[in-house]
Design a protein around this motif. Structure first.
Motif, mmCIF file in Angstrom:
data_model
loop_
_atom_site.group_PDB
_atom_site.id
_atom_site.type_symbol
_atom_site.label_atom_id
_atom_site.label_comp_id
_atom_site.label_asym_id
_atom_site.label_seq_id
_atom_site.Cartn_x
_atom_site.Cartn_y
_atom_site.Cartn_z
ATOM 1 N N ALA A 399 0.825 -1.206 0.000
ATOM 2 C CA ALA A 399 0.000 0.000 0.000
ATOM 3 C C ALA A 399 0.867 1.268 0.000
ATOM 4 N N LEU A 400 1.919 1.278 0.817
ATOM 5 C CA LEU A 400 2.787 2.448 0.894
ATOM 6 C C LEU A 400 3.484 2.723 -0.434
ATOM 7 N N ASN A 401 3.975 1.669 -1.073
ATOM 8 C CA ASN A 401 4.669 1.861 -2.346
ATOM 9 C C ASN A 401 3.721 2.301 -3.448
ATOM 10 N N ILE A 402 2.533 1.724 -3.483
ATOM 11 C CA ILE A 402 1.553 2.148 -4.492
ATOM 12 C C ILE A 402 1.200 3.613 -4.279
ATOM 13 N N HIS A 403 1.054 3.998 -3.012
ATOM 14 C CA HIS A 403 0.736 5.398 -2.715
ATOM 15 C C HIS A 403 1.870 6.324 -3.146
ATOM 16 N N SER A 404 3.122 5.841 -3.002
ATOM 17 C CA SER A 404 4.269 6.687 -3.357
ATOM 18 C C SER A 404 4.347 6.966 -4.852
ATOM 19 N N PHE A 405 3.684 6.125 -5.648
ATOM 20 C CA PHE A 405 3.673 6.344 -7.093
ATOM 21 C C PHE A 405 2.614 7.373 -7.497
ATOM 22 N N LYS A 406 1.815 7.828 -6.520
ATOM 23 C CA LYS A 406 0.787 8.855 -6.743
ATOM 24 C C LYS A 406 -0.184 8.460 -7.863
ATOM 25 N N LEU A 407 -0.559 7.186 -7.841
ATOM 26 C CA LEU A 407 -1.504 6.721 -8.854
ATOM 27 C C LEU A 407 -2.919 7.190 -8.549
ATOM 28 N N GLY A 408 -3.216 7.296 -7.250
ATOM 29 C CA GLY A 408 -4.584 7.627 -6.880
ATOM 30 C C GLY A 408 -5.473 6.404 -6.975
ATOM 31 N N TYR A 409 -6.560 6.407 -6.266
ATOM 32 C CA TYR A 409 -7.462 5.258 -6.258
ATOM 33 C C TYR A 409 -8.555 5.453 -7.305
ATOM 34 N N THR A 410 -8.109 5.547 -8.534
ATOM 35 C CA THR A 410 -9.029 5.774 -9.646
ATOM 36 C C THR A 410 -9.431 4.455 -10.285
ATOM 37 N N LYS A 411 -10.453 4.551 -11.137
ATOM 38 C CA LYS A 411 -10.901 3.365 -11.861
ATOM 39 C C LYS A 411 -9.787 2.830 -12.760
ATOM 40 N N GLN A 412 -9.030 3.730 -13.358
ATOM 41 C CA GLN A 412 -7.939 3.315 -14.243
ATOM 42 C C GLN A 412 -6.857 2.562 -13.465
ATOM 43 N N THR A 413 -6.547 3.052 -12.242
ATOM 44 C CA THR A 413 -5.553 2.378 -11.411
ATOM 45 C C THR A 413 -6.020 0.987 -11.022
ATOM 46 N N LEU A 414 -7.269 0.879 -10.563
ATOM 47 C CA LEU A 414 -7.810 -0.423 -10.178
ATOM 48 C C LEU A 414 -7.850 -1.376 -11.372
ATOM 49 N N LYS A 415 -8.188 -0.826 -12.529
ATOM 50 C CA LYS A 415 -8.219 -1.645 -13.741
ATOM 51 C C LYS A 415 -6.826 -2.168 -14.071
#
Length: 874
Positions: A399-415
């Motif tokens: 979770a911390l590393n994904i957050h550090s990439f600043k992807l955001g919890y968007t539909k595109q990220t989840l996809k």
């Protein structure tokens, strides 16, 4: 006006499209040349070579001249001399002169020498037991009743201090299978026990606990002598802990593969041995009945309530139970390995206060060695806490590393994350499908087990395709706003999360072998924690270096586990029967281990430029390996005495007689009964041994006669009997007849009959009886209680009895009660008796049988006996 810039990246390059300008392409600074991937493969092969070298390294054997500087150490040279004398006797078959007289005399002589030279402060007793009894052994799916008479045990008791009332039992068996000198199984452990008794007896101080050395005379025939000791011997009740020494291979290291039950304290003492070598995963595999073997440990545990340690040689299982299990081919370092470890355990357990109350601290234990350097062990409760902590740690770092990439919890990220997980799992599924198809095709075209004598072929046939299919799907996963750098890290995290989820479910399911996943998940998580803390995730190369370094330890450990597992199972495929596709078994194992080991590396495939060259290389490796199976390199067997990989053949020249319900003889014939032992039996020898052209289909006999009208000596044979071969031939010359006599048939209650039976014949007999449909067996006098379920043959209950006598001949007498429906009269039960004649010095093989055997090639290992089968209705 500002011009709009769009970024789109393929697997190798960054393509930059500038509005109003020509499209240009440049190499990503994060990607690496394809040569790096080949270099990584070379490094992995180098690590495997290192693991192989460490795994095959053995301690330096000590000579008699070393005893002056190592007075308390195990001396290999003396033990090896004893083994030379023991194997010089020849095969030691229970019931034979070599076993019952010569071997017992050898042990008596050596033990008396030891007692004469013992320290005067030691008190040693020697006892000779002759045991008669019976018991039931449950196997999956068919159990058996074991009956025995006049079997011998040689037992030595070294008394502890202060009149100790509790004992440590050390056990090995001195009998062997009929065709083998029994150098490793179990001769080496017999002489190791002699040397340890010699060493302990010369010490000036008595141990805290008594030490009972059991040299048992009948293990190979059904674990009978161990049962005779633990249920009848005068010293049996004081035995609380057992150290059992066995062999299912020749050479290498002796492995701890069973401990307990419910005695985690034992691992405290095992961890102190000089050369720790053991895996809890092996215990779970063995107790799941995947391995077609058993040991005396089971008898001591089930009938004596003992706890203990079960250790065995397993490397080079090709020699196990064959003529190749000789004295000359056991490495000297193997003597030292088992001697050092066993001597250490005997000394520590001999002084362990826990022996008095061995189950005071119940529970299971997780244990594994780290390349033989040290042992790790902890309780199942601790394992549960450790595993769940690592699982939580892994999710947090993700979770911390994904957050550090600043992807955001968007539909595109989840996809994108969903597609990444799907690509990883989809690649594994594709690899599994390919492995299954390959295994089935190889089997169907008649080239099964091509890797048996040359295991290197496994890499090309199953490992290379697994790597390729695991990689290729990932290359199609795109994200318009992510660099190769970020994509590769997300894929690496995703791999770990998949293994983390499996670790979680395995832990909650109570699977102790989850430590095999704990280690890669832990080290991978630690690597990414380091990357996150020091903010390396946006660097070009530093994170890659840290990540790959974090994989080194788990990769070595998993390679070590893989080598141990395949070293065990590859030779086992030569004796699991013709009904199992060995390529599917080994292919599935290779698939699993390859995915676990390489998946963290495969996650970096996105970084590789021109990855198609790597995939092409894997295709070439597979293609060449597939071609090699049609060449001599792909032939499964070899009769080279220095490195044998024989095909096993179990052959009985058999006479068969069948009677109907009226007592009329309806069938009398003879022939060669071949119990086919592996997937290639008997196909590989059909064109070599001409009498196979006369082979007859057994299906009709299996439908008419009890167990197809064939002589069996083990209930496990029932599973593969329908795949056997019958070749009509002339009558055998049997050394003695096998006779059944119904001593009485009496009604002892309403609709209840009691049969009393007497059977005489050779020292090894099989008896099987099956009541008519509707008739129920209520009691068998050989058992204290009836088994919960019986075997089934042609929709009728079936009971299987193996009988053996040792020092002196004795008839098998027993009774059984049946409940008969009111509408049934006359005979109620079909009963068959098989006589097995394994003693070469008593058997006279007919010339046509000798000629038949001589036609087999040198890569065939023959167990060739005489047998008889006769059935009646009573």
């Amino acid at each position: 006006m500002r011009r709009r810039v769009d970024f789109v990246m393929d697997d190798d390059d960054e393509t930059v499209a500038l509005s109003g300008t020509k499209t240009t392409t440049r190499k990503s600074i994060h990607s690496v040349p394809v040569l790096v991937s080949f270099g990584l493969i070379a490094v992995l092969l180098g690590l495997y070579g290192l693991v192989y070298t460490i795994d095959n390294s053995l301690p330096k054997p000590l000579k008699l001249t070393d005893e002056q500087t190592h007075p308390d150490a195990f001396i290999t040279e003396r033990a090896r001399h004893d083994l030379k004398l023991l194997t010089g006797i020849g095969p030691r078959i229970a019931g034979g002169y070599q076993n019952e007289v010569l071997t017992v005399d050898f042990l008596k002589r050596e033990i008396n020498f030891i007692m004469q030279r013992a320290n005067k402060k030691q008190k040693i007793e020697l006892d000779f037991q002759v045991a008669t009894g019976s018991h039931y052994i449950r196997y999956s799916p068919h159990g058996k009743i074991v009956s025995y008479s006049n079997l011998q045990n040689v037992v030595v008791k070294l008394h502890g201090a202060n009149n100790a009332s509790q004992s440590v039992l050390i056990n090995s068996h001195f009998d062997s299978v009929p065709t083998s000198p029994g150098g490793s199984d179990d001769g080496i452990n017999v002489v190791v026990m002699l040397e340890i008794l010699r060493k302990i007896s010369r010490e000036p101080q008595r141990p805290l606990n008594n030490l009972v050395f059991l040299f048992n005379g009948a293990e190979e025939t059904g674990l009978q002598a161990a049962h005779g000791f633990i249920t009848q011997h005068k010293w049996a009740r004081e035995c609380k802990v057992v150290l059992n020494l066995e062999a299912a291979g020749v050479g290498g290291k002796i492995i701890l593969f069973q401990s307990g039950p419910s005695a985690p304290w034992l691992m405290k003492y095992y961890a102190e041995v000089p050369h720790p070598y053991g895996q809890a995963a092996g215990e779970e595999i063995f107790q799941s009945n995947l391995i077609p073997s058993d040991t005396d440990f089971r008898i001591f545990r089930d009938y004596g309530g003992l706890v203990g340690l079960d250790m065995a040689f397993f490397k080079n299982g090709y020699r196990y139970h064959t003529k190749y299990d000789d004295f000359e081919h056991i490495p000297l370092g193997s003597f030292q390995h088992v001697g050092d470890n066993t001597l250490s355990l005997v000394r520590s357990l001999g002084n362990a206060p826990e022996v008095a109350k061995p189950k005071a601290n119940p529970g299971k234990v997780v244990y594994f060695d780290c390349l033989g350097f040290f042992m790790v062990s902890y309780s199942e409760t601790v394992a549960y806490l450790i595993n769940l902590t690592v699982v939580l740690f892994s999710f947090v770092i993700f979770a911390l590393n994904i957050h550090s990439f600043k992807l955001g919890y968007t539909k595109q990220t989840l996809k994108y994350l969903t597609f990444t997980f799907a690509a990883l799992i989809g690649g594994w599924i594709a690899a599994a499908i390919f492995v299954v198809i390959t295994a089935v095709i190889i089997d169907k075209i008649g080239y099964s087990m091509s890797w048996y004598a040359n295991p290197g072929l496994i890499f090309g046939l199953y490992v290379a395709p697994t790597i390729g299919f695991s990689s290729i799907v990932l290359l199609y996963i795109k994200h318009p706003n992510l660099s190769h750098n970020v994509k590769a890290q997300i894929q690496a995290h995703s791999v770990r999360i998949i293994w983390t989820v499996i670790l979680l479910f395995g832990t909650t399911s109570g699977i102790r072998a989850m430590y095999a996943l704990l280690i890669p998940v832990l080290f991978n998580t630690l690597g990414f924690a380091f990357i996150y803390i020091f903010k390396l995730q946006h660097t070009v190369r530093k994170w890659q270096v840290v990540y790959v370094v974090s994989l080194v330890v788990p990769t070595i450990f998993l390679m070590y586990t893989t080598l141990t597992t395949l070293s065990l199972f590859i030779p086992i495929t030569g004796r699991i029967g013709p009904d199992k596709n060995a390529d599917l078994i080994i292919g599935a194992m290779s698939l699993l281990f390859t995915i676990i080991i390489t998946s963290p590396f495969v996650a970096l495939a996105t970084l590789v430029r021109h990855v198609k060259h790597l995939l092409s290389f894997l295709v070439v490796v597979f293609t060449l390996s597939f071609i090699l199976i049609f060449t001599p390199l792909g032939f499964p067997y070899t009769g080279n005495p220095e490195s044998p990989a024989p095909e096993r053949h179990w052959i009985l020249h058999t006479r068969r007689v069948v009677h109907d319900e009226q007592g009329v003889e309806t069938k009398r014939d003879s022939g060669y009964f071949l119990l086919n032992m592996d997937r290639n039996s008997p196909h590989k020898v059909k064109n070599i041994v001409k009498d196979f052209s006369k082979a007859r289909y057994l299906g009709d006999d299996c439908g008419k006669y009890l167990l197809c009208g064939l002589p069996l000596v083990h209930s496990k044979m029932i599973q593969i009997i329908e795949f056997s071969t019958w070749i009509p031939a002339g009558q055998p010359l049997l050394p003695e007849p096998t006779k059944l006599e119904v001593l009485s048939k009496a009604q002892i209650g309403p609709n209840i009959l009691r049969y009393t039976i007497s059977i005489t014949g050779p020292d090894r007999m099989g008896l099987y009886f099956s009541p008519k449909f509707g008739v129920k067996v209520l009691n068998i006098s050989l058992l204290e209680k009836m088994p919960e379920e019986s075997a089934v043959w042609n929709n009728r209950d079936l009971y299987f009895i193996i009988n053996i006598w040792g020092k002196e001949a004795a008839p098998l007498k027993f009774s059984f009660d049946v409940q008969v429906p009111k509408n049934v009269s006359g005979v109620t039960t079909e009963i068959a008796v098989s006589g097995i004649f394994p003693h070469e010095d008593k058997n006279r093989k007919m010339p046509h049988y000798v000629q038949f055997l001589n036609e087999f090639p040198d890569w065939a290992d023959l167990t060739a006996w005489l047998g008889s089968y006769e059935s009646w209705w009573i």
